[in-house]
Design a protein around this motif. Structure first.
Motif, PDB file in Angstrom:
ATOM      1  N   LYS A  83      66.033  -5.648  60.564  1.00 35.16           N
ATOM      2  CA  LYS A  83      66.439  -4.624  61.527  1.00 35.16           C
ATOM      3  C   LYS A  83      67.863  -4.134  61.248  1.00 35.16           C
ATOM      4  O   LYS A  83      68.119  -2.933  61.211  1.00 35.16           O
ATOM      5  N   SER A  84      68.763  -5.088  61.048  1.00 36.08           N
ATOM      6  CA  SER A  84      70.143  -4.690  60.770  1.00 36.08           C
ATOM      7  C   SER A  84      70.229  -3.918  59.462  1.00 36.08           C
ATOM      8  O   SER A  84      70.986  -2.948  59.345  1.00 36.08           O
ATOM      9  N   VAL A  85      69.449  -4.363  58.483  1.00 29.25           N
ATOM     10  CA  VAL A  85      69.449  -3.689  57.180  1.00 29.25           C
ATOM     11  C   VAL A  85      69.031  -2.232  57.355  1.00 29.25           C
ATOM     12  O   VAL A  85      69.669  -1.315  56.824  1.00 29.25           O
ATOM     13  N   PHE A  93      78.319  -3.357  66.565  1.00 26.40           N
ATOM     14  CA  PHE A  93      77.873  -4.484  65.745  1.00 26.40           C
ATOM     15  C   PHE A  93      77.434  -5.668  66.584  1.00 26.40           C
ATOM     16  O   PHE A  93      77.850  -5.836  67.725  1.00 26.40           O
ATOM     17  N   GLN A  94      76.583  -6.494  65.965  1.00 21.04           N
ATOM     18  CA  GLN A  94      75.998  -7.616  66.688  1.00 21.04           C
ATOM     19  C   GLN A  94      77.063  -8.530  67.306  1.00 21.04           C
ATOM     20  O   GLN A  94      76.958  -8.911  68.452  1.00 21.04           O
ATOM     21  N   PHE A  95      78.078  -8.886  66.514  1.00 16.26           N
ATOM     22  CA  PHE A  95      79.126  -9.745  67.069  1.00 16.26           C
ATOM     23  C   PHE A  95      80.386  -8.932  67.332  1.00 16.26           C
ATOM     24  O   PHE A  95      81.494  -9.424  67.212  1.00 16.26           O
ATOM     25  N   TYR A  97      73.027   0.502  68.126  1.00 16.72           N
ATOM     26  CA  TYR A  97      73.374  -0.805  68.699  1.00 16.72           C
ATOM     27  C   TYR A  97      72.639  -1.895  67.935  1.00 16.72           C
ATOM     28  O   TYR A  97      71.418  -1.904  67.890  1.00 16.72           O
ATOM     29  N   ASP A  98      73.382  -2.842  67.361  1.00 20.30           N
ATOM     30  CA  ASP A  98      72.735  -3.970  66.690  1.00 20.30           C
ATOM     31  C   ASP A  98      72.745  -5.172  67.632  1.00 20.30           C
ATOM     32  O   ASP A  98      73.798  -5.763  67.882  1.00 20.30           O
ATOM     33  N   GLU A  99      71.581  -5.531  68.157  1.00 22.44           N
ATOM     34  CA  GLU A  99      71.432  -6.672  69.057  1.00 22.44           C
ATOM     35  C   GLU A  99      72.519  -6.720  70.127  1.00 22.44           C
ATOM     36  O   GLU A  99      73.295  -7.682  70.187  1.00 22.44           O
ATOM     37  N   PRO A 100      72.553  -5.714  70.990  1.00 20.51           N
ATOM     38  CA  PRO A 100      73.642  -5.654  71.976  1.00 20.51           C
ATOM     39  C   PRO A 100      73.604  -6.773  73.008  1.00 20.51           C
ATOM     40  O   PRO A 100      74.633  -7.085  73.603  1.00 20.51           O
TER      41      PRO A 100
HETATM   42 MG   LIG Z   1      70.471  -8.433  62.627  1.00 12.25          MG
END
Ligand SMILES: [Mg+2]
Ligand SMILES: Nc1ncnc2c1ncn2[C@@H]1O[C@H](COP(=O)(O)OP(=O)(O)O)[C@@H](O)[C@H]1O
Lengths: 256, 231
Positions: A40-42, A84-86, A160-163
């Motif tokens: 997903k992030s890719v 970003f996720q983090f 949004y990556d894994e918000p």
């Molecule tokens: Mg990811």
């Protein structure tokens, strides 16, 4: 409009994306769900050219991202906010500097920067946190600063990556509400990557499931909730291995 | 390489950050460099007087201290120490930024990480390492001189006579040119290793170690290279 066309991406032996195609309609929020490590992030990083496809393309507003000359790619990046996720806050800078950095780079005047920083912190309910450093903030607060940093640029698209991953349920709801509010206020087109179904249902107009490098199914929230596809069913209901499919990838938390 | 040159165009991005890096990489490296230089001077004075043992006039102690410190020991020992300090600092910081997606974040804000992160560090190290080495040269020779007049049978005029005997201005600039190349190499290797980091905290550790080991080897190779080219 953002459009993924037959995207292929491989890391070494690992074929992460394998013909990923998806259209993201203007003004809507499209949620991409899928197992951890499914790519997903890719997929998301291809939208702003952080990764280049091995094959296929991502089109934003009719431009193929990986063909854009550098100056135009930079312009595109200026119109896309990436959360970003983090959070990926610059930890040597204060909250204020984190948000102001991109604005300064775009040549926004100091007075305007000050106003936009205040405004975006207000949207995420973090007024008064300007002078704090990322290390002093909780995970949820960091994510909200990440969102503030993205919306301060007044982007047309938000990724949004894994918000909500790794947040407690209450904080997750706050973030969900925030994403909905942001869309209403700014009218942005958004892609939300997540494996949190509660979040997917509350912010999404449409949901697409990424499985084995391709879109397994895409539809409105209603359609997905009533799906008969066993793989999608299993995922959204969180059943451990109900189909007996040994090839369902394991849950692995990856930072990559 | 071409990317680096192109990234130099963003003056407003890298100039202010270079000043910060000069302070961090340069000024903060002064204590370790001076520590090394002081002890090198002492040892060199004693060692040379011991080796000469009457066969060579004692004032040659000054000659030997001057030549070896300026041309070899100050640049190389300081360089090796800074390969550890600066190389590890850069690789760990950029590596952490890479694995926590801060580098990606910079790019999405339309920054070029080369102008924002790499150019300031490489420039700062190229300018500051020779300055630190120049200080080390001065302190090394001074500590050698103090050792010579207090522990050996040498007077200040004799020491200065030896120091001047074969001195050429080239001795100093040879040392400083070498040092600049060490600084450039250390920062470039640290940046490269840092930005190419993959795989979490373990990856950062690996990148840092590799940066230090490669920089240290590079210093020894470059040292031989300059000796062949310039002497
Ligand atoms: Mg990811
Ligand atoms: N830069 C990279 N280099 C090598 N492998 C990568 C890289 N980025 C992602 N991967 C791999 O691609 C796969 C998908 O990753 P990712 O998109 O982060 O999954 P997720 O769906 O959890 O976001 C993972 O197996 C990951 O290890």
């Amino acid at each position: 409009m953002i459009c993924f066309r037959d995207l292929h991406k491989r890391f070494g032996e690992k074929h992460v994306l394998n013909g990923f195609s998806l259209e993201v309609p203007e003004g809507e929020t499209t949620v991409i769900i899928g197992y951890s490590g499914s790519g997903k992030s890719v997929a998301l990083k291809h939208v702003v050219g952080l990764l280049e496809p091995d094959h296929g393309e991502v089109e934003v507003d009719g431009h193929v991202v990986h063909d854009l000359p550098r100056a135009e790619l930079m312009q595109l990046r200026g119109s896309v906010g990436f959360v970003f996720q983090f959070a990926a806050l610059f930890d040597s800078m204060t909250v204020l500097e984190n948000i102001a950095l991109g604005l300064k780079h775009q040549g926004v005047s100091d007075r305007e920067i000050e106003q936009r920083v205040r405004e975006s912190l207000e949207v995420v309910d973090l007024d008064g946190a300007e002078q704090r450093f990322p290390a002093e903030l909780s995970g949820g607060m960091r994510k909200r600063v990440g969102i503030a940093r993205a919306i301060a640029l007044r982007p047309r698209y938000l990724l949004y990556d894994e918000p909500t991953t790794g947040l407690d349920p209450v904080t997750s709801s706050v973030i969900n509400a925030l994403m909905v509010r942001t869309r209403e206020r700014l009218g942005v087109t958004a892609i939300v990557v997540t494996h949190d179904m509660r979040s997917a249902y509350s912010v999404g107009d449409r949901i697409a499931m990424l499985f084995k490098g391709q879109v397994r199914q895409v539809g409105t929230v209603d359609q997905i909730q009533r799906t008969h596809d066993p793989i999608v069913r299993q995922f959204i209901e969180g059943q451990p291995d109900a189909s007996g499919d040994p090839e369902v990838p394991e849950f692995e938390e990856t930072i990559a | 390489m071409f990317d680096v040159l192109r990234s130099m165009r963003d003056m407003d991005v890298w100039v202010p950050r270079t000043v910060v890096q000069m302070r961090r990489l340069g000024v903060q490296s002064v204590p370790i460099a001076l520590f090394i230089a002081t002890f090198t001077g002492i040892v060199l004075a004693l060692l040379s007087s011991y080796s000469f043992s009457g066969a060579v006039p004692l004032y040659f102690v000054g000659t030997l201290i001057g030549k070896t410190i300026m041309m070899e020991l100050a640049p190389v020992l300081t360089g090796l120490a800074l390969a550890g300090r600066i190389g590890a600092n850069i690789a760990a910081e950029l590596g952490t930024m890479r694995v926590t997606e801060q580098v990606d974040a910079l790019e999405t804000l339309a920054f070029n990480p080369l102008s924002f992160l790499v150019v300031p560090r490489v420039l700062a190290a190229t300018v500051m390492v020779p300055l630190v080495v120049a200080l080390a040269m001065a302190v090394g020779v001074t500590s050698g001189w103090i050792t010579a007049i207090s522990l050996l049978d040498l007077t200040t005029p004799e020491f200065l006579k030896g120091l001047r005997l074969f001195y050429e201005f080239k001795d100093i600039w040879f040392g400083l040119v070498k040092s600049a190349s060490f600084g450039l190499g250390i920062a470039a290797i640290g940046s490269f290793k840092g930005l190419r980091t993959g795989g979490g905290a373990e990856g950062v550790g690996r990148a840092t170690t590799e940066a230090v080991v490669i920089s240290a080897s590079m210093i020894l190779v470059l040292d031989a290279f300059w000796a062949v080219i310039l002497l």
